[in-house]
Design an enzyme around this catalytic site. Structure first.
Site, short mmCIF file in Angstrom:
data_model
loop_
_atom_site.label_atom_id
_atom_site.label_comp_id
_atom_site.label_asym_id
_atom_site.label_seq_id
_atom_site.Cartn_x
_atom_site.Cartn_y
_atom_site.Cartn_z
CG ASP A 53 -30.74 -52.31 -33.97
OD1 ASP A 53 -29.63 -52.09 -33.82
OD2 ASP A 53 -31.61 -51.03 -33.70
CG ASP A 113 -28.14 -45.16 -32.38
OD1 ASP A 113 -28.64 -45.40 -33.69
OD2 ASP A 113 -28.13 -45.84 -31.53
C1 GLA Z 1 -30.92 -48.80 -32.21
C2 GLA Z 1 -30.77 -48.06 -33.33
C3 GLA Z 1 -31.76 -46.85 -33.59
C4 GLA Z 1 -32.96 -47.27 -33.11
C5 GLA Z 1 -33.29 -47.93 -31.84
C6 GLA Z 1 -34.63 -48.59 -31.46
O1 GLA Z 1 -30.44 -47.76 -31.08
O2 GLA Z 1 -29.47 -47.72 -33.53
O3 GLA Z 1 -31.60 -46.43 -34.93
O4 GLA Z 1 -33.44 -48.26 -34.16
O5 GLA Z 1 -32.43 -49.05 -31.84
O6 GLA Z 1 -34.70 -49.14 -30.51
#
Ligand code: GLA
Length: 739
Positions: free
Chosen positions: A479, A549
């Site tokens: 990420d 997301d």
């Molecule tokens: C980001 C990702 C999510 C999740 C969060 C965790 O927002 O896109 O899918 O993994 O971080 O903190």
């Protein structure tokens, strides 16, 4: 009789092999009489040539040309050129900023004596097995540019990259370094398509006529960005048929700040230039040094935006994705994020894993929260040791449990970030990107580690390598949850600090490449607060990406539609999650599955709250998905009805060998009892017959219809009410028996 056919077959084979060899040999050639270079790739021909002044000029890019005799030498100056400095009007393949150039330069340089005039002329060329290298040089100074062309015959895509080399005894400061300028046929009436977005709303398709002037698509954020994606497509404005008409398209392979500028000159020349973003850019080329630009891939088709997307999908699977992964299928994964957020522990994750396995899930991924003091997003990033309260015996018991259930194990990491509230930051505050003595802006309570520093790069590689060596981890969700701010690098000499824009991404790539080399079984998902880091550069190092997301299924229809213009559904992670979701919307489980099954399927729901009937329905869907996933992930996508245009959406996927097709249809809100219009399918064989099965299992009775009927008459889909969805599997009846 048999004997004669065998001879005929042999003869044919000889002729075909001869043709094939000739075509392969001839795919890149130099025509010395016309001083032209011809690149043939699939159904595409691309021609450049050297004009009488020694400038490299664009000559042709479009459908395949078959006769070299037709080709005219490179542009000589038009009659009116003296009013309008010649370099402004001739289509220079890679123009330096000099000699009065007023269009977007491909290269802009300042020399230490203050000279900023750069005029590049042809010096030499080298024909290679799969491409061509042409070397240019400034008319006076030893500043060289090596233009690399790579052809991909399977798709007609051409990759272009420039390597700038300083052979002088003094440095040269690059202020803009582009990979390529692509020219369209002279003319008016073009339309540009591109993708924009924001967190939770990526992949929105924009379309607009190209007018005289400059349109800039870019990221200044240090990464690919949610805001604009480095992809474009251009066709004739007003063409409403997605399956016909000349279409040019391309994408940059770079995960740092980038720019694509689409320009129409007053002489109606449309050109697309792309590479490093010149904003806040400076790169010092010391004597003997070189800098390679990102690769800018581009292609052409005569069959509309639909075929342009399919070519990109095939190209990405065959040529970009890591080692053959584009030829396999993706495992169905479960991810814990939406179920538990930061509240992870051994027992909780094991309970979710049990339930996921019972559904037929193949990979279990634990998301954020497993390390350091990570109980929310205020602390812990940077401290990558397993939290002893949540996992008293390390990760091993959980991994063993997951593996005993027949799944493999994946883990979330965000290696480029640090929370100020972390041991790492307390020890190394200088490792975070900053300007000396200035405030450091936080995003999601975190700062970015300056990966351009080699010590930070090494540290990052080492802890990841240790984590992967000590644990049986098949997959990392990598990420990256914020963008650059205060992009300072105070430890570097002042005239090299702006190189952070390039060196950060180069070092990120190096870490990923080293990890992959050392752990060849490892697979990676590129995530950036959703879909903020999706581009052909990261995709050389990641098997899949997190699309957004926003997992709300109705929103996802539009998000996935936009995404799949540029990127293959193979890499497009799509989870089934709980409702109510974004927008406070609740759509049925069946609809959520049908949406998610159009990409690489994942489950992100809190299975602890599911009822037995949810498990039953999900089990049926997952069994169905396993019968169609190869077609969805590796097949040809036909967008039959776009969700943006009406309250109905439909997509069809046809397997590469044509033996299977899969249809998905969605109705948003029915009104006035109106029935849906008939839906003609695409991409089938008119003369073949297809058995059509609904989701509910192999054994349910199939209807049989011909390709001609399905494509010309069309199907009546039984959709009703609000948020209804359907999927049908079509099996060609004369398909060879499955092994
Ligand atoms: C980001 C990702 C999510 C999740 C969060 C965790 O927002 O896109 O899918 O993994 O971080 O903190």
């Amino acid at each position: 009789m048999r004997h004669t056919s065998a001879i005929k077959f042999c003869l044919l084979f000889v002729i075909f092999s001869a043709v094939a060899v000739l075509a392969a040999d001839d795919s890149v050639r130099y025509l010395s009489a016309q001083h032209l270079f011809v690149l043939d790739a699939g159904n595409v021909t691309y021609v450049v040539g050297v004009n009488e002044r020694g400038e490299l000029q664009h000559v042709y890019w479009g459908a395949r040309l078959w006769r070299d005799e037709d080709l005219q030498p490179a542009h000589s100056d038009p009659g009116w050129a003296s009013f309008d400095l010649t370099t402004m009007t001739t289509p220079q393949e890679y123009p330096g900023w000099g000699a009065g150039l007023s269009m977007e330069p491909s290269l802009k340089v300042t020399f230490p004596d203050g000279n900023r005039d750069l005029v590049l002329h042809y010096v030499s060329h080298l024909i290679k097995k799969d491409g061509l290298e042409i070397t240019l040089k400034d008319i006076e100074r030893p500043l060289f540019v090596h233009l690399q062309y790579t052809v991909y015959p399977g798709t007609g895509v051409i990759g272009r990259q420039a390597t700038i080399e300083n052979r002088a005894a003094t440095p040269a400061f690059l202020e803009s370094a582009q990979a390529a300028a692509w020219y369209l046929p002279l003319g008016d009436g073009y339309r540009l398509r591109y993708l924009t977005g924001r967190w939770g709303g990526e992949w929105q398709l924009n379309q607009e006529p190209i007018h005289t002037g400059l349109k800039v698509l870019e990221s200044r954020r240090g990464s690919t960005s949610h805001q604009t994606n480095p992809w474009f497509a251009i066709d004739q404005d007003g063409n409403n048929d997605p399956e016909s008409g000349p279409t040019w398209f391309g994408a940059l392979a770079w995960s740092g700040s980038w720019r694509i500028s689409v320009e129409q000159t007053p002489h109606l020349q449309v050109r697309v230039t792309g590479g490093y973003n010149p904003f806040d850019f400076s790169y010092k080329l010391s004597p003997g040094e070189s800098l390679a630009t990102p690769v800018f891939f581009a292609g052409y088709t005569g069959h509309g935006i639909g075929e342009a997307s399919r070519l990109m999908h095939r190209f990405e699977r065959a040529e970009i994705l890591p080692a053959g992964s584009g030829l396999r299928t993706r495992p169905i994964l479960y991810n814990s994020w939406e179920a538990t957020e930061f509240n992870v522990d051994e027992a909780g994750q094991e309970a979710l894993a049990d339930k996921a396995a019972s559904l037929g899930v193949e990979r279990f991924v634990m998301d954020d929260g497993w390390f350091g003091q990570r109980n929310d997003d205020h602390a812990g990033l940077g401290d990558w040791s397993v939290n002893p309260h949540k996992f008293p015996h390390g990760l091993k018991p959980l991994i063993d449990h997951v593996k005993s259930l027949g799944m493999d194990f994946g883990l979330w990491v965000e290696p480029e970030m640090v929370n100020p509230d972390s041991d790492l930051y307390r020890k190394h505050p200088d490792w975070a990107m900053h300007f000396e003595g200035r405030p450091r802006s936080e995003g999601r309570n975190q700062l970015i580690l300056n990966l351009a520093r080699d010590d930070v790069k090494e540290y990052t590689f080492q802890w990841l390598d240790k984590l992967l060596s000590e644990n049986d981890i098949a997959f990392l969700k990598w990420d990256y949850n914020r963008n650059f701010s205060e992009p300072g690098w105070p430890e570097a000499p002042a005239d090299e600090q702006k190189e952070i824009w390039v060196r950060y991404t180069q070092n990120l790539y190096q870490i990923l490449d080293r990890l992959r080399e050392k752990h060849p079984q490892l697979e990676i998902e590129s995530c950036s607060g959703g879909g903020g880091r999706v581009d052909l550069g990261i995709l050389r190092r990641a098997e899949q990406v997190w699309t957004s997301d926003d997992t709300e299924a109705f929103d996802r229809l539009t998000i996935q539609d936009g995404f799949s213009y540029a990127y293959t559904p193979h890499i497009m992670m799509a989870w089934v999650t709980d409702v109510p979701n974004m927008n406070g919307r609740s759509v049925p489980l069946k609809y959520r599955f049908m949406v998610a099954m159009q990409g690489s399927l994942g489950i992100g729901a809190n299975l602890n709250q599911w009822k037995p009937e949810d498990f039953e329905e999900a089990g049926t869907m997952i069994r169905y998905y396993k019968t169609i996933r190869n077609t969805v992930q590796n097949g040809r996508l036909y967008k039959l009805a776009a969700p943006e245009n009406s309250n109905f959406a439909a997509n069809e996927y046809v397997s590469e060998d044509g033996s299977q097709a899969v249809l998905f249809g969605f109705l948003h809100s029915q009104q006035f009892g109106r029935e849906l219009p008939l839906l003609p399918l695409r991409g089938l064989d008119e003369r073949a017959a297809y058995e059509i099965y609904p989701v509910e299992g192999k054994d349910s009775k199939a209807v049989e219809l011909s390709g001609a009927y399905l494509m010309h008459h069309g199907l009546a889909l039984a959709l009703q009410g609000d948020y209804d969805a359907i999927s049908l599997r079509l099996e060609r009846t004369d398909r060879p028996p499955q092994k």
